[in-house]
Design a protein around this motif. Structure first.
Motif, PDB file in Angstrom:
ATOM      1  N   SER A  55       9.396  -2.576 -18.008  1.00  0.00           N
ATOM      2  CA  SER A  55      10.194  -2.443 -17.149  1.00  0.00           C
ATOM      3  C   SER A  55      11.557  -2.005 -17.446  1.00  0.00           C
ATOM      4  N   ARG A  56      12.020  -0.959 -16.644  1.00  0.00           N
ATOM      5  CA  ARG A  56      13.496  -0.462 -16.831  1.00  0.00           C
ATOM      6  C   ARG A  56      13.907   0.259 -15.597  1.00  0.00           C
ATOM      7  N   ASP A  57      14.871   0.052 -15.268  1.00  0.00           N
ATOM      8  CA  ASP A  57      15.618   0.797 -13.937  1.00  0.00           C
ATOM      9  C   ASP A  57      14.611   0.699 -12.622  1.00  0.00           C
ATOM     10  N   GLY A  58      14.093  -0.417 -12.581  1.00  0.00           N
ATOM     11  CA  GLY A  58      13.215  -0.774 -11.194  1.00  0.00           C
ATOM     12  C   GLY A  58      11.922  -0.167 -11.230  1.00  0.00           C
ATOM     13  N   MET A  59      11.538   0.615 -12.452  1.00  0.00           N
ATOM     14  CA  MET A  59      10.331   1.148 -12.602  1.00  0.00           C
ATOM     15  C   MET A  59       9.397   0.125 -13.489  1.00  0.00           C
ATOM     16  N   LEU A  60       8.043  -0.121 -13.411  1.00  0.00           N
ATOM     17  CA  LEU A  60       7.084  -1.067 -13.995  1.00  0.00           C
ATOM     18  C   LEU A  60       5.909  -0.321 -14.665  1.00  0.00           C
TER      19      LEU A  60
ATOM     20  N   LEU B 187      10.004   5.542 -20.804  1.00  0.00           N
ATOM     21  CA  LEU B 187      10.466   5.217 -19.712  1.00  0.00           C
ATOM     22  C   LEU B 187      10.025   6.133 -18.420  1.00  0.00           C
ATOM     23  N   PHE B 188      10.004   5.471 -17.442  1.00  0.00           N
ATOM     24  CA  PHE B 188       9.513   6.408 -16.346  1.00  0.00           C
ATOM     25  C   PHE B 188      10.554   6.548 -15.220  1.00  0.00           C
ATOM     26  N   LEU B 189      10.851   7.621 -15.007  1.00  0.00           N
ATOM     27  CA  LEU B 189      11.873   7.933 -14.025  1.00  0.00           C
ATOM     28  C   LEU B 189      11.699   7.968 -12.653  1.00  0.00           C
ATOM     29  N   ASP B 190      10.281   8.237 -12.556  1.00  0.00           N
ATOM     30  CA  ASP B 190       9.701   8.051 -11.275  1.00  0.00           C
ATOM     31  C   ASP B 190       8.082   7.590 -11.404  1.00  0.00           C
ATOM     32  N   ALA B 191       7.283   7.489 -10.477  1.00  0.00           N
ATOM     33  CA  ALA B 191       5.921   7.057 -10.546  1.00  0.00           C
ATOM     34  C   ALA B 191       5.262   8.167 -11.479  1.00  0.00           C
ATOM     35  N   THR B 192       5.647   9.147 -11.844  1.00  0.00           N
ATOM     36  CA  THR B 192       4.782  10.237 -12.571  1.00  0.00           C
ATOM     37  C   THR B 192       5.488  10.966 -13.642  1.00  0.00           C
TER      38      THR B 192
ATOM     39  N   PRO C   4       0.940  -1.185  -0.120  1.00  0.00           N
ATOM     40  CA  PRO C   4      -0.021   0.113  -0.002  1.00  0.00           C
ATOM     41  C   PRO C   4       0.890   1.346  -0.008  1.00  0.00           C
ATOM     42  N   ASP C   5       2.014   1.031   0.440  1.00  0.00           N
ATOM     43  CA  ASP C   5       2.914   2.413   0.655  1.00  0.00           C
ATOM     44  C   ASP C   5       4.029   2.502  -0.540  1.00  0.00           C
ATOM     45  N   ALA C   6       3.703   1.712  -1.568  1.00  0.00           N
ATOM     46  CA  ALA C   6       4.691   1.855  -2.905  1.00  0.00           C
ATOM     47  C   ALA C   6       4.237   3.057  -3.585  1.00  0.00           C
ATOM     48  N   ASP C   7       5.470   3.765  -4.189  1.00  0.00           N
ATOM     49  CA  ASP C   7       5.212   4.839  -5.028  1.00  0.00           C
ATOM     50  C   ASP C   7       4.471   4.274  -6.337  1.00  0.00           C
ATOM     51  N   ARG C   8       3.198   4.494  -6.710  1.00  0.00           N
ATOM     52  CA  ARG C   8       2.582   4.347  -7.970  1.00  0.00           C
ATOM     53  C   ARG C   8       1.443   5.275  -8.466  1.00  0.00           C
ATOM     54  N   ALA C   9       1.124   5.328  -9.544  1.00  0.00           N
ATOM     55  CA  ALA C   9       0.401   6.180  -9.994  1.00  0.00           C
ATOM     56  C   ALA C   9      -0.555   5.743 -11.126  1.00  0.00           C
ATOM     57  N   ASP C  10      -1.852   6.510 -11.552  1.00  0.00           N
ATOM     58  CA  ASP C  10      -2.686   5.885 -12.666  1.00  0.00           C
ATOM     59  C   ASP C  10      -2.604   7.280 -13.499  1.00  0.00           C
ATOM     60  N   LEU C  11      -2.317   7.235 -14.920  1.00  0.00           N
ATOM     61  CA  LEU C  11      -2.089   8.545 -15.430  1.00  0.00           C
ATOM     62  C   LEU C  11      -2.878   8.497 -16.850  1.00  0.00           C
TER      63      LEU C  11
ATOM     64  N   LEU D 182       4.473   1.454 -11.125  1.00  0.00           N
ATOM     65  CA  LEU D 182       4.765   1.110  -9.835  1.00  0.00           C
ATOM     66  C   LEU D 182       6.365   0.863  -9.688  1.00  0.00           C
ATOM     67  N   ASP D 183       6.952   1.919  -8.567  1.00  0.00           N
ATOM     68  CA  ASP D 183       8.108   1.811  -8.437  1.00  0.00           C
ATOM     69  C   ASP D 183       8.715   0.746  -7.625  1.00  0.00           C
ATOM     70  N   LEU D 184       9.268  -0.385  -8.051  1.00  0.00           N
ATOM     71  CA  LEU D 184       9.650  -1.357  -7.570  1.00  0.00           C
ATOM     72  C   LEU D 184      10.740  -1.088  -6.566  1.00  0.00           C
ATOM     73  N   ARG D 185      11.434  -0.094  -6.653  1.00  0.00           N
ATOM     74  CA  ARG D 185      12.378   0.420  -5.501  1.00  0.00           C
ATOM     75  C   ARG D 185      11.744   0.713  -4.222  1.00  0.00           C
ATOM     76  N   THR D 186      10.627   0.892  -4.230  1.00  0.00           N
ATOM     77  CA  THR D 186       9.976   1.423  -3.083  1.00  0.00           C
ATOM     78  C   THR D 186       9.049   0.291  -2.125  1.00  0.00           C
TER      79      THR D 186
END
Length: 344
Positions: free
Chosen positions: A319-324, A62-67, A46-53, A339-343
């Motif tokens: 997926s790339r650099d830990g981002m899915l 590529l996503f550098l982070d969730a957004t 529930p606390d992972a960094d994620r978004a619906d865009l 989904l930022d799998l790093r988080t």
């Protein structure tokens, strides 16, 4: 090998993977997606960094982070490389941007023209100007995975074919300059630095991992009914029972810690094996997949030994650099989920 080795031999299809385009033997359909009975992303992380865009305005590569997305848009005979709302580069529509990755404060990508010439470019995040690192890429080998371009020790590394029997490992400083070349007999691809793999798309038989720095090697022997891909940390083993795909296993390169992670009706949703040395991203056939072109999307957490549902009906995944990220909906109303799998 020839320049045709640029075409991925695995599951990748550009930056985003069509979930039903596996490139494996015909698979046994799943009558009911197992994902329906599994815990969801919201329940487990529930606390992972994620978004619906929605309404990105371009196709994300590529996503550098969730957004924060980087991607391309085509219009007026041109293709544009875009970071959020900023145009980075514009090329003729016959050219393409590929292999986006980030390392520290640098964004990197390849630019390939209609005649097949490929250059490597970079940009200092967040607001630097694009800079060409090199056009001396040789017969660059691009397989659609996160290790096509590898940044290590202040240099960008890639593999290039030198005829049919030799692979060049090339590199250039992140500041640009002369290209350094190392030759190795055989056909190789880069994996987690400083390792090479003799597997260039999944195969039966023996796979060799070679450490460029120490010369150490690991040899993995797969059975005749097993389609195997390996990194120095994990191997993905897709086991065929003669009627189709029977199961998906993971194991260490020495054959230890082997376990089943999925059954029939499943395939790899992204090229990369055990993302962050932990997560296997998988798709599952739905009863209506032939009609809709969608599949269930799940992630198997190797460390926790559990599988989590991401989407009951996804279209594309990457997926790339830990981002899915993956898409749902249609072309008129596409939603990109991250989904930022790093988080996790």
């Amino acid at each position: 090998m020839t320049a045709t080795r640029k075409i991925s031999l695995g599951v990748a299809l550009g930056a985003a993977v069509v979930l039903l385009a596996g490139g494996l033997p015909e698979q046994q359909p799943a009558a009911v997606p197992a994902s329906q009975a599994r815990p969801t992303l919201a329940q487990v992380w529930p606390d992972a960094d994620r978004a619906d865009l929605r309404d990105l305005g371009f196709e994300p590569l590529l996503f550098l982070d969730a957004t924060t997305a980087v991607g391309t848009a085509d219009a007026g005979g041109k293709t544009r490389l875009i970071l959020k709302n900023r145009d980075l580069r514009t090329l003729p529509a016959s050219s393409r941007f590929d292999n986006l990755t980030s390392s520290g404060d640098d964004l990197l990508w390849t630019e390939t023209t209609e005649d097949g010439r490929t250059e490597i470019w970079a940009l200092a995040l967040p607001a630097g100007n694009p800079r060409k690192l090199t056009a001396d890429t040789g017969n660059i080998l691009l397989y659609g995975g996160q290790h096509d371009l590898v940044v290590a020790d202040g240099r960008v590394h890639w593999a290039a074919a030198d005829g049919d029997t030799t692979t060049e490992i090339r590199s250039v400083p992140l500041t640009g300059g002369a290209v350094r070349k190392r030759e190795r007999p055989g056909q190789w691809a880069l994996t987690a630095w400083p390792w090479l793999t003799s597997d260039v798309g999944g195969q039966a038989g023996e796979i060799t991992l070679h450490d460029l720095e120490t010369g150490a090697e690991k040899r993995i022997t797969a059975g005749p009914a097993e389609w195997t891909m390996c990194t120095p940390a994990w191997c993905r083993v897709m086991v065929n029972n003669g009627q189709g795909l029977a199961r998906v296993d993971v194991m260490r390169p020495d054959g230890s810690d082997r376990r089943r992670v999925a059954g029939p009706g499943t395939q790899a949703a992204v090229n990369d094996i055990a993302v962050l040395d932990r997560f296997e991203i998988l798709s599952e056939t739905r009863p209506d997949s032939d009609l809709t072109g969608t599949a269930g999307l799940v992630v198997h957490d190797i460390a926790a030994q559990r599988t989590v549902t991401l989407s009951a009906a996804a279209d594309l995944a990457a997926s790339r650099d830990g981002m899915l990220w993956w898409s749902t909906g249609d072309r008129e109303a596409t939603v990109w989920h991250t989904l930022d799998l790093r988080t996790v």
